[in-house]
Design an enzyme around this catalytic site. Structure first.
Site, PDB file in Angstrom:
ATOM      1  N   CYS A 177       1.471  -3.578  -5.853  1.00 61.04           N
ATOM      2  CA  CYS A 177       0.202  -4.127  -5.704  1.00 61.04           C
ATOM      3  C   CYS A 177      -0.169  -4.750  -4.232  1.00 61.04           C
ATOM      4  O   CYS A 177      -1.142  -4.837  -3.866  1.00 61.04           O
ATOM      5  CB  CYS A 177       0.196  -5.183  -6.924  1.00 61.04           C
ATOM      6  SG  CYS A 177      -0.272  -4.450  -8.459  1.00 61.04           S
ATOM      7  N   CYS A 285      -2.653  -8.412 -10.754  1.00 59.84           N
ATOM      8  CA  CYS A 285      -2.183  -7.838  -9.528  1.00 59.84           C
ATOM      9  C   CYS A 285      -2.128  -8.876  -8.051  1.00 59.84           C
ATOM     10  O   CYS A 285      -1.537  -8.327  -7.207  1.00 59.84           O
ATOM     11  CB  CYS A 285      -3.288  -6.604  -9.253  1.00 59.84           C
ATOM     12  SG  CYS A 285      -4.870  -7.382  -8.821  1.00 59.84           S
TER      13      CYS A 285
HETATM   14 FE1  SF4 Z   1       0.659   0.198  -8.071  1.00 63.77          FE
HETATM   15 FE2  SF4 Z   1      -0.277  -2.299  -8.724  1.00 63.77          FE
HETATM   16 FE3  SF4 Z   1      -1.861   0.025  -9.069  1.00 63.77          FE
HETATM   17 FE4  SF4 Z   1       0.374  -0.308 -10.566  1.00 63.77          FE
HETATM   18  S1  SF4 Z   1      -1.387  -1.513 -10.474  1.00 63.77           S
HETATM   19  S2  SF4 Z   1      -0.027   1.540  -9.380  1.00 63.77           S
HETATM   20  S3  SF4 Z   1       1.899  -1.320  -9.244  1.00 63.77           S
HETATM   21  S4  SF4 Z   1      -1.132  -0.832  -7.138  1.00 63.77           S
END
Ligand code: SF4
Length: 291
Positions: A177, A285
């Site tokens: 994230c 996030c």
């Molecule tokens: Fe990556 Fe966050 Fe998207 Fe999950 S929510 S795929 S951890 S960016």
């Protein structure tokens, strides 16, 4: 930054939204007119270098903070569309909006299309979004004439996963994230003074104290949350009443929708954000955590 008295703020508010009524009734005719809007040229991101080289970044001075607190109190009982009108009047092209195309974001776009359709609106395109979410961008453009800009990380999903030996969302979602959302939003917001988001206070403990207008210390900009004091049912009532486009996954049990690897449908009785990063301690996030 000049200090503003409550009187000045009220005069400024009256100037920005002359039809202000302090009611929860919505000017439906405005929405209906907005339904057939022409396609607006995609809004461009202002560059602090090219547009106004001498313009300093906002400073979180006590005077400016007092202005934000007073404005937030004033707008606490206002319709969300009046909050959006205030934000556009106060920050003009230095206002932006981030949307993941959730119901709240779609509703704000519905209002924004009639108040300030040239506002720069962006989506954090991590590369992991559902196809239904991406298709909603086209439906929003067709309905409101607003083209939401995709803002992406520097690496594609393939490059990112190759670099880390596989998908990081499985082993280290916080870093994933951070790399694919936080770094990107920091880059975008560095060009603006204020951003709008669709968070609601009743979504999670992290969001419970979100003001309508506040200082976002994390990103060094003003944060405007026109729906902070709305409930989920208020949002959905308005979406259905105004026929606002929404993500079809909501009809399949997905309540809060983010990237597909970190989102699942929920069952009756579960918290509305239980489907995000399910099975892990992670609940946000990082965009809306107040540092
Ligand atoms: Fe990556 Fe966050 Fe998207 Fe999950 S929510 S795929 S951890 S960016």
């Amino acid at each position: 930054m000049a200090r503003y008295s409550v009187e000045v703020l009220i005069i400024r508010a009256a100037y920005c939204f002359p039809d202000y009524r302090f009611t929860n009734s919505a000017p439906t005719d405005v929405f209906q007119k907005s339904q057939r809007q022409k396609l607006h040229p995609p809004a461009t991101m202002p560059s602090s270098d090219s547009e106004n080289p001498s313009r300093p970044r906002l400073e979180a001075s006590p005077e400016f903070m007092a202005e934000l607190v007073a404005a937030s109190e004033l707008l606490e009982k206002a319709d969300p569309i009046e909050v959006i009108r205030w934000a556009s009047g106060r920050f003009g092209k230095r206002l932006t909006m981030a949307t993941a195309f959730g119901p709240e974001g779609c509703l704000i776009l519905h209002w924004l299309s009639s108040v300030a359709p040239d506002t720069f609106v962006f989506n954090l395109e991590t590369g992991y979004q559902f196809k239904e979410t991406l298709e909603l961008r086209d439906r929003i453009r067709d309905r409101y004439g607003i083209t939401v800009s995709y803002e992406s990380p520097e690496t594609t999903v393939e490059e990112y996963e190759r670099k880390h030996g596989g998908p990081l969302y499985r082993t280290d979602p916080a870093t994933c994230c951070g790399d694919r959302k936080i770094v990107v939003i920091e880059r975008v917001l560095s060009n603006f003074d204020a951003w709008m988001s669709g968070i609601r206070r009743d979504q999670s403990p992290d969001r419970a104290n979100a003001p309508i207008i506040g200082w976002d210390k994390k990103f060094g900009v003003v944060k405007i949350s026109p729906l902070a004091n709305w409930t989920k049912s208020q949002v959905w009532d308005k979406i259905l009443q105004e026929d606002v486009p929404y993500n079809p996954l909501h009809d399949k049990g997905y309540v809060s929708i983010g990237c597909w690897p970190c989102t699942r449908a929920i069952t009756d009785g579960e918290d509305e954000r239980a489907g995000r990063w399910s099975g892990s301690e992670k609940t946000e996030c990082g965009l809306h955590i107040r540092d």
